[in-house]
Motif scaffolding. Sequence first.
Motif, PDB file in Angstrom:
ATOM      1  N   GLU A  22       0.836  -1.204   0.000  1.00 21.39           N
ATOM      2  CA  GLU A  22       0.000   0.000   0.000  1.00 21.39           C
ATOM      3  C   GLU A  22       0.867   1.249   0.000  1.00 21.39           C
ATOM      4  O   GLU A  22       0.595   2.219  -0.709  1.00 21.39           O
ATOM      5  N   ARG A  23       1.957   1.235   0.758  1.00 20.10           N
ATOM      6  CA  ARG A  23       2.860   2.383   0.796  1.00 20.10           C
ATOM      7  C   ARG A  23       3.557   2.563  -0.554  1.00 20.10           C
ATOM      8  O   ARG A  23       3.735   3.689  -1.020  1.00 20.10           O
ATOM      9  N   SER A  25       2.358   1.642  -3.463  1.00 23.31           N
ATOM     10  CA  SER A  25       1.358   2.156  -4.413  1.00 23.31           C
ATOM     11  C   SER A  25       1.178   3.658  -4.235  1.00 23.31           C
ATOM     12  O   SER A  25       0.948   4.390  -5.205  1.00 23.31           O
ATOM     13  N   GLU A  26       1.300   4.143  -2.989  1.00 21.21           N
ATOM     14  CA  GLU A  26       1.224   5.584  -2.741  1.00 21.21           C
ATOM     15  C   GLU A  26       2.386   6.306  -3.420  1.00 21.21           C
ATOM     16  O   GLU A  26       2.221   7.399  -3.960  1.00 21.21           O
ATOM     17  N   LYS A  29       1.603   6.720  -7.027  1.00 20.73           N
ATOM     18  CA  LYS A  29       0.589   7.757  -7.231  1.00 20.73           C
ATOM     19  C   LYS A  29       1.191   9.152  -7.088  1.00 20.73           C
ATOM     20  O   LYS A  29       0.881  10.050  -7.875  1.00 20.73           O
ATOM     21  N   VAL A  30       2.063   9.326  -6.090  1.00 18.82           N
ATOM     22  CA  VAL A  30       2.703  10.632  -5.878  1.00 18.82           C
ATOM     23  C   VAL A  30       3.537  11.021  -7.099  1.00 18.82           C
ATOM     24  O   VAL A  30       3.449  12.142  -7.610  1.00 18.82           O
ATOM     25  N   TRP A  33       1.235  11.788 -10.115  1.00 16.28           N
ATOM     26  CA  TRP A  33       0.552  13.075  -9.943  1.00 16.28           C
ATOM     27  C   TRP A  33       1.500  14.239 -10.155  1.00 16.28           C
ATOM     28  O   TRP A  33       1.134  15.261 -10.754  1.00 16.28           O
TER      29      TRP A  33
END
Length: 200
Positions: A22-23, A25-26, A29-30, A33
Amino acid sequence: MSDFNPKQQINSVSSKIVAGLERISEAYKVLLWEKAKQLGLSPIQIQILIFVNYHAIDLCNVSHLAKEFNVTKPTISDAIRVLLKKGFILKAYPSTDSRSYAVQLTESGKEMVNETEHFAAPIKHQFETLSESNQNNLYKSIYQLIFKLNQVGILSVQRTCFGCRFYEKQGSQSYCNLLEQQLKESDIRIDCNEFELKAV
């Protein structure tokens, strides 16, 4: 108890892995973005451009792109409309059905891919600091996980060797009937251009 509860993670390696993924995947995303904001695009628009650049035209239609990125067809259609307006893609009609179209990159679209496709380089750099053995073990876990997530319906699209009609298991050895050669663990592909779905 939730996998995201630190108390659960103390005694469960699988919970630690879930929380760790999960970390990671963050982080993706960062990075995506940040690149999107720099260039005035949305993350899904960048993903579409990169995908179209490297895949056959029959995979570059609204229906398949929606499955590929696990979003709705209207979401893909909206993204395509913007990319068409910006001149990064154009419509192509590979079949006789004029209602069904695929998308291809324009020259400016290809230039935009050059600007965006390395957004995950900081993550790759960290993987490259691992030993070759650790990289291979991690990769094996990843491609097995992708295939299993597809098998249970969480990932709707996968193009790994395990789901391909050319793949064969010979004892403990993997074999590709298209390449006519045995496959080492590192030869297993996550996204193969020659992939053809194995009949069930």
